[in-house]
Structure formats: C-alpha cells, structure tokens
Design a protein around this motif. Sequence first.
Motif, short mmCIF file in Angstrom:
data_model
loop_
_atom_site.label_atom_id
_atom_site.label_comp_id
_atom_site.label_asym_id
_atom_site.label_seq_id
_atom_site.Cartn_x
_atom_site.Cartn_y
_atom_site.Cartn_z
N PHE A 26 0.76 -1.21 0.15
CA PHE A 26 0.09 -0.06 0.12
C PHE A 26 0.87 1.32 -0.14
CE2 PHE A 26 -3.04 -2.85 2.48
CZ PHE A 26 -3.83 -3.24 1.39
N SER A 56 -2.80 0.18 -4.21
CA SER A 56 -2.87 -1.12 -3.69
C SER A 56 -2.11 -2.09 -4.69
CB SER A 56 -4.31 -1.55 -3.38
OG SER A 56 -4.15 -2.87 -3.15
N PRO A 89 -9.14 -3.31 -4.04
CA PRO A 89 -9.51 -3.45 -2.77
C PRO A 89 -10.58 -4.43 -2.90
CG PRO A 89 -9.01 -1.28 -3.00
CD PRO A 89 -8.83 -1.88 -4.45
N ILE A 143 -8.71 -5.24 3.96
CA ILE A 143 -8.14 -3.81 3.77
C ILE A 143 -8.97 -3.05 4.71
CG2 ILE A 143 -9.46 -3.26 1.72
CD1 ILE A 143 -7.17 -1.49 1.11
N ASN A 178 -13.61 -0.02 6.17
CA ASN A 178 -13.16 -1.11 5.39
C ASN A 178 -13.67 -0.49 3.75
OD1 ASN A 178 -12.84 -3.19 3.40
ND2 ASN A 178 -13.29 -4.49 5.01
N VAL A 238 -3.29 2.46 7.15
CA VAL A 238 -3.84 1.52 6.38
C VAL A 238 -3.29 0.06 6.68
CG1 VAL A 238 -2.09 1.39 4.61
CG2 VAL A 238 -4.30 0.75 3.99
N GLY A 291 -3.85 -4.15 6.13
CA GLY A 291 -4.40 -5.27 5.23
C GLY A 291 -3.53 -6.49 4.93
N ASN A 337 -2.05 -8.17 10.33
CA ASN A 337 -2.61 -6.89 10.08
C ASN A 337 -1.77 -5.93 10.30
OD1 ASN A 337 -5.13 -6.54 8.57
ND2 ASN A 337 -5.82 -8.25 10.17
#
Length: 735
Positions: free
Chosen positions: A401, A421, A431, A441, A470, A503, A505, A564
């Motif tokens: 990201f 992304s 996404p 994400i 999200n 961010v 993900g 994460n």
Amino acid sequence: MGLSSSLYLEIKIMRIPSSVFAVGRYGLALTLVIAGSVALKSEPVRKSVFSKHEKAYYASDATINFVRPGLTITVVSATIAQDGTISVDYKLSDPKGLPLDPAGITTPGAISVSFVAAFIPKGQTQYYSYTTRVQTSAITKVSATQAGADSGGTTVKVTDGEFIYTFKTKAAGLNGGSWDPTATHRLGAYGSRNLTEFDLGTNYASTTFDFVPAGGKPAPRDVIRTASCNKCHDDLAFHGGSRRGLDLCIMCHQPQTTDPDTGNTVDMKVFAHKIHMGSQLPSVAAGTPYQIIGFGNAVSDYSTVNLPSDPRRCTECHEDQKVTGATQSKAWMTNPNRAACGACHDNVNFASGQNHVNLPQASDGQCSTCHIPQGELEFDASIIGAHTVPTESLTRPGLVFTLLKVDNGQAGKTPTITFTSKDYAGNAVLPSSLATSPNRIAFVMAGPTSDYGYTNFGAGVTTPGYVSENPATAAKCDNGGTCTYTFTHAVPAEAKGTFAIGVEGRRAITLLPGTTQQQTSQYGAVNKVIYFSVDGSKVTPRRQVVDINKCNGCHVSLSLHGENRNQIEQCVLCHNPSENDSSVRGVATNAADKTQPNQSVNFSLMIHKIHTGENMQDFNRTYTIVGFGGSHNDFSDVRYPVMSPTGGVGDTTKCDMCHVNNSEANFPIGKNAVLDTQGPMSPVPATTMACTSCHMKISSLAHAVSQTDAKFGESCDVCHATGTEFDVAKMHAGK
C-alpha cells in the motif's frame, strides 16, 4: 597509586618573564591552579569512556580519577611447555589502559580472575577442555564430568598490571594421551572487580585468546558471534556476570559437560536450541519439563520460554558471515547432525527411526544426504525448506500500500484518501479482491497527533479515540491500482491540529497447491500512515517513542492481529489512553475473564507490563487481555530476555532496548490520562502510568500521585528529567 591520564601535568624548564614574578608567589600559585583546572576540564572523562547506562557515567570527576572504574582483561600471550604446563601472560587495566592492582591496594577494588584452557581435537569441531572437574549430584548421587576453571595455579607479577598465571592442570590429549601442539587452542579469562563501596557496582570482564602452541594460524570454532545473541540479550552474561560472550561460553558448554542432576548435556548446540524452543519442545508438550540444575542446586526451568519470534527462523541466531563476521556461519546448513537437530526435534528417535520417516540414523555421516542446504521447493527436507515460515513464503505475490494524499480533511468534513494497492511486481491488487475474509483492507483514522484517544467520531462509534473503515467495496480505482476512498465518518467538527490515517491489510495464499504439503496461510502488507492538518496548522506527526526496528531485534518481524499490524505508527492509533478490551470481554472464552473489569490496552501500559512479564508476580500483579474472538492472553509468564550485569534475564531497566532518542526521559506530562479500570486507580496521569507500569509497587504509585497537583498536573521532570539528581537514565544505570 597510579594516576589517571587526565591528572598528568607536563613540566618544562623555560625562561619565565619577569612580569610573572610581579604577581607574587600566591598569584603564580593561583595561575597554576587555574591552568590545572582547565586541563582537568579539557577531557570529558566520563563521556569519553562510559555510557549513560553505566553507574560510572554519573560519578564525579574526583571519584572517577581516584577509582578509575571498569575492568579490562587482556591476554598478551599463552604457552604450553613440552610437559604440558600451561602459562598465560595477561594484563588488568581500566578502560583507558592504565594498570590495576588485583589486591585492591594501589588501585581501589579487589579483582579476582579465573582461567580455562581448551583445544579442538583433530577431526572435531568443538572444544575439549583441559580444566575439568567431577561433579556429583546431591539429588541423584550420579557423577559427571564438567569443564570449568583451573584452580591451584600460581600467579607471578611481571610489572604493574601485568601477570603470568601458571595452571595447576597440565595439557593432556584425549583419553589421557599426549597433548597435540599443532591443534587450535583457546585460553579463556574472566573476572570481576568489586567497587560497591564506591556505589559503582561490580565490574565484570572476560576475554579469549586463540593460539597454536607449535606456531601457525589457529582455526577456532566460529559459528555464531555474541552480537547475534545481544540483539535480544543486550549483554550476554552468565554465572553471576563474569562469564560474558559466546566465545567464552563454548569452551565449557561442549559435549564434555553434563548436568548430573538431570542427565542433560549442556553442550551449546543442544543447550541453546532447547532453551530457545522452550515450551514448543515436543518433550515439554508431552509433559516432561526441560530443566538444568545449576550452581547451588538452583533449578533453571526453560519449559516456559516462548521465543519472541518463530523458531524456524534459524538465521536470527545463525546470521550470515557478512553481518557478523562468523567464519562458520553456514555450519547449520552444511553440517546437520543428530545432536543439534534432535535438540529442537526431541521426539525423534534416531536409533529406531521413530518420527524420522522410519529411518534409523546410526551416525551423522548421512544427514547431509537428505538434508541438503536448500532444495527446489519450500517445506521440503532441505535445511532451509524445512524451516520455511509460511507467512514469509517466497511464493507470495505480495501486497503493498502507498498513501498518496488526503483531500477534504478539514474539521467537520469526510476526508478522501488517495492510495495505491499493488503486489510486489507492481500489478494492481484491487480492494474489491480483499473483500472476502481472511483477505482484508482497512483504514484507521485518529487524532490529534498531540495525543491520541478520547476523540469522538460520532454516534455509534464503539472504538474510543479512533474509527476503522473497510474500503474494499467502496473504493474507486483505475486499472493501475490507484484508488480513492471517502470516509463515512467525518473529522470531528471541533477538531484541531494534525490527524492521521493508517492502512492495514492482508492476503490469503495457498502454498504448494495440489501436493501433500499443501497448506493455507496469510500475510500482511506493511502499514503506512499519512498525516494531515484539520485546521490549517502545520502538519505535525505523532512523537516517536520507540522504533519498530528495535522491536524486530527480538521479534524479527513483529506482526499482530492476524498479520494486520506491524508498524508502531499504526499500533498507537488504536492502543491509546482511552481504549480497552471492552468490545470483546463479553465474549471471552475464559469464563473468569467475563467477571473482570475491562483491561486497558494503552500502548505504554501494555508494552511495559508485557515485557515485565514474570516479574509482575513480585508485585502480586497480572496482565491479561481479552483479544479478538474472546481469546485469553495472559502475559504474566513472559520471560523478558534482556540480561542484567549479573547475568539474570528480565532486566527492564535497559529502556534503550526499545526507546529511541532518549524518549524514556521525555515525559508525556500533560498528555491524556489513561483509563486503567483493572489498576489501583483510574484514570492515571500519562507519565505516572508509563512509569508505574514497570514500577508496580503501590508506594511508587503513591509517590507519583503525591507529586501531582490537581491544577498544575505532574511534576515528574523536577526530579527525574535529564541532568537532575534522579535522572531516569541515572536511576536505571546498572553496570
């Protein structure tokens, strides 16, 4: 008494101008005193020799110049006579090289020194000690040979600070044969200097000296260097503190030495692997604790050790030669053997073949036939393949990201973030492809950066101080993977200063699909955080207190909450003073957790308590967080690996292991108070919370509270700021 170099005055005969005599003898004396004072101040003795983590750094110049704290042992030479008599010429000095008196008469502090001698037999790779003893267990009555220090030798003074020690033990070959003058030998020396009467503690030192008695270049064992150990341990030391460094440890911790109480070898290649596997050892999982009974019958139980990283990351200790200089750094790959491998895989019976694909292994000769350094696939029988960490598989496409900008980020408005992304190759990862679990994400918005927490993002938001959204289905993207997402929650209308958006993900992956080794895993993207002003003021990122690179010194690749979150900047968005585990405590899988108050997860409180770990029992405290899914996370048994000067683990006084830029002394006075409903009081002022998370005595809390005014706040900096009498670094100095 020898003088410090800072006290030496150079005297020259010169023509003295008659004007000098006009000032009289007292004036001349004053001139010399002033000149001497200038000379003394010209060299910052403490700053040049000692670090702020040493007690000597804070001693007066007068004390330093008188005591000359510190201890250095240097081996000048070592010899072995034809009859096997071992002699070592060594020096004892302070850190500046000036000689010390071991008797503690002409220089303060008595010094004790011990010596060990060993060699590597031809055709072998580990040391064999000349200096041994037979230890009989008081428990089992079994006797065992142990390598150790020589005793009963003689010491002769050569000159100030230099001595020759002649061993009582004589060199001998294996099984009583003749000693080999062409073999690589190592002489080890370790000692201590007692300066406790000067409040300078006990100074420790050790050294080793490699040589070939017949002449030639020695070829010592050099698999792992101490620097690799010190990433977690800070200053590797054992047995009271005087035995320091791996090069000394391996002289005694070799196949020759056994613990007679348990029957366990303390050979380093077995000992270290078992310690670090700890609770993950198959034998421990089956109910047999891993223990060594040491000096004074002290039981060291390593069954509760939890390595802070995945034990399959062999290179965390076996670092490459380019990093540490260890000449045999690849031995773990090129020389597999039953002792080293069986230490971790201790449910393998090599004699019968049990848990070894039913293949008996009578010697180490064929190990490298199957277990080559690296094969074609991950998770195969090769050394590297068998130790693959699934989340770090080289077959991962990747997830990267980049946060480009924030628009409409003013107070009262819903910000729009532009981001990319992509995978490692630069291909777009939309996404929408991360909408299905475990793919994910999410964006987290928090502020102000002056201190997170307590910010209200509107009705219905149950996450104190921040909001998480999200964008998987709502983001708008082009084919190149550049996207925009507009938050549904607005920046609070009354907001001031700088806010942040982070961010996080992850992606799921199937490894070796269609094979018997097929398995699923997931991996996360590196968190990114972007800052923006909500009121037109200068953008000011949150203060940096710790560094993820320091965390990864032990954790290697710290990643939490299902891969994460992996950057401190992201962690503190949620782990703020007003956040706790209330959102999941109601679904706790441990029934007792449901009856307890919510537990704060404020970052400073949480990290300090986790790393205090098993030391919390000294204060009758525990620290348990209910995690996602109601999981029970009790950190009361964490064994913090950082070592004290005396060789014990759990030394939380070494703040610089985590903190950067002396941030432990930059008190968060005036920052948000912490809600700590499981603690003795709540809320707790920010500095008080940070400090009493380690200093858990109620009297420590009482002291902090007594120094906090209802109107003006905390006054911690008056006594504990840098340069004060009770400077934080000074109080934590342990050497």
